[in-house]
Design an enzyme around this catalytic site. Sequence first.
Site, PDB file in Angstrom:
ATOM      1  CG  HIS A  17     -38.163 -40.553 -42.607  1.00 49.96           C
ATOM      2  ND1 HIS A  17     -38.805 -41.600 -43.232  1.00 49.96           N
ATOM      3  CD2 HIS A  17     -39.147 -39.734 -42.155  1.00 49.96           C
ATOM      4  CE1 HIS A  17     -40.115 -41.433 -43.159  1.00 49.96           C
ATOM      5  NE2 HIS A  17     -40.351 -40.301 -42.523  1.00 49.96           N
ATOM      6  CG  HIS A  20     -39.651 -39.221 -46.904  1.00 51.43           C
ATOM      7  ND1 HIS A  20     -39.063 -38.759 -45.749  1.00 51.43           N
ATOM      8  CD2 HIS A  20     -40.955 -38.880 -46.822  1.00 51.43           C
ATOM      9  CE1 HIS A  20     -39.965 -38.151 -45.004  1.00 51.43           C
ATOM     10  NE2 HIS A  20     -41.128 -38.215 -45.629  1.00 51.43           N
ATOM     11  CB  CYS A 125     -53.892 -33.813 -36.788  1.00 51.74           C
ATOM     12  SG  CYS A 125     -52.239 -34.559 -36.699  1.00 51.74           S
ATOM     13  CB  CYS A 128     -52.808 -35.527 -40.478  1.00 52.68           C
ATOM     14  SG  CYS A 128     -52.458 -37.060 -39.620  1.00 52.68           S
ATOM     15  CB  CYS A 142     -53.480 -37.560 -34.628  1.00 55.87           C
ATOM     16  SG  CYS A 142     -53.064 -38.275 -36.240  1.00 55.87           S
ATOM     17  CG  HIS A 145     -48.807 -36.954 -36.774  1.00 54.62           C
ATOM     18  ND1 HIS A 145     -49.767 -37.190 -37.734  1.00 54.62           N
ATOM     19  CD2 HIS A 145     -47.620 -36.858 -37.423  1.00 54.62           C
ATOM     20  CE1 HIS A 145     -49.192 -37.217 -38.923  1.00 54.62           C
ATOM     21  NE2 HIS A 145     -47.902 -37.023 -38.763  1.00 54.62           N
ATOM     22  CE  LYS A 295     -46.415 -42.747 -39.265  1.00 57.34           C
ATOM     23  NZ  LYS A 295     -47.025 -41.928 -40.298  1.00 57.34           N
ATOM     24  CE  LYS A 298     -40.535 -35.051 -41.302  1.00 59.22           C
ATOM     25  NZ  LYS A 298     -40.879 -35.837 -42.476  1.00 59.22           N
TER      26      LYS A 298
END
Length: 505
Positions: A17, A20, A125, A128, A142, A145, A295, A298
């Site tokens: 995405h 990156h 998690c 992570c 988390c 996530h 942020k 995904k």
Amino acid sequence: MRFYVTTPIYYVNDVPHIGHAYTTIAADIVVRNRKQRGAETFFLTGIDEHGTKVRKVADAEGVPPQEYVDRISADWRALPERVDAAPDFFIRTSDPEHKEFVRDFLQRIYDNGDVYEDAYAGLYCVGCEAFKLEAELVDGRCPDHPNTPLEYLEEKNYFFRLSAYQDRLLQLYDERPDFVLPKFRSNEARSFIEGGLRDFSISRAGETWGIPLPWDESQVAYVWADALVNYLSALTYARPGEDLRPVFWPEVRHVLGKDILRFHCVYWPAMLMSAGYEVPKQLFVHGYLLLEERKISKSIGNVISPLDLVDLYGPDAVRFWAIRSVSFGQDGPVTLESIHERYERELGNELGNLLSRTTAMIARYRDGNLPATRSAALAAQLAALGTAVAGRLDAWDLTGALEEIWKVVRRLNAYVEESKPWELAKDEANAGTLDHVLYNLADGLRCVAVALAAFVPRTSAAILEALGQPDDPSWENVASGKTPDLTDIAAAPPLFPRIDAPAPA
């Protein structure tokens, strides 16, 4: 004069995405500029293919993990090329050379007495790929996530004595205040170290998709203990028959997002110390691109495909927007509308129209031929440009470096309006002044083009070609008065043609 830069090794549980692309673009800009200034450079990027998260995605698709990563690796290999980044090597953690190196690296740590076996029970998690303490959770989830439920794991595995390196890490941060930048990220890492370091697991007993430990092949290396080592392992086989570690490792800089700060700025230096390697020269931790105040991620589901943006606007516009929109190092909001606005206003109107007007006036008023007639009108500002941009980039202020260039772009546009070449052309008595004005504009654009080469390489080359100049981005060319006589200059086509389509949703 050597410079080695790495991106994070990206996790392949899904396609890339814009986050990156952002990191890859930033690293590429820094490397390109250092190369312009004469450094011998090496640029590494790649993908992390092991771990529970990848195996679960492969399981869900009903294919072996290796088959899954072989397929999705094509999307990740395409990312640098599509945004005009030029890494020297693309590493995959499934490379046999990397696997062999990781086993040797972990054996060094083991032989140094920094590994022991113990049982662990706690929340894990998968997003992570890390165990989480209760204090790190928000409403039992988390924070990075929140849509991924935590798993409770009980395992007997191997631990790295991170706690034994607390004093050495604090000494490192004290002796090298620029080890981690920006400073507030360094303070964050140091505060974490001061709070007391806990030993962490470097293996997984219940996972099969990974690199077997050299001393106990019933367990595989914990994904981060595998992935971080890529920055070293790549240097041993990126160029067949050469070991580049002595050449480039002393000059390595890691570029990474803030979500992986602890792994890179705390765990990684300690592991290197244990294995007998020097710690990195520097780490730069950037913030998040924020879409709808969260942020881009995904797991959250607000992903922007960089390839969609490149298809519509081209790689240079995406590179420009990514660095221009958010001060590099900070969090900042982005919108799809903002790329369209910057494309039209700054790239199209301010830079593209400047080139079109300048070349058109040279073609119209001087039949495309113009003698080099240097004047002092813009000399001071052009003379300072190279130093200002290089200084900003050396401080990792990529956004500020681009602003230094844009100050000159705006000054050149103002110079057109102040000098009014179209009025000068009406009276032959003003011929000498008109020559000076047109030359100053062409010379200024040439300087801008060279200064922009690391940011928007295609645009830089197009400007130089329109001005009949060689495509030579050497940094000493960012100086006034270096444009020779111009010949056969024609009105340049638009650098950034108008796009009526809206930004992709």
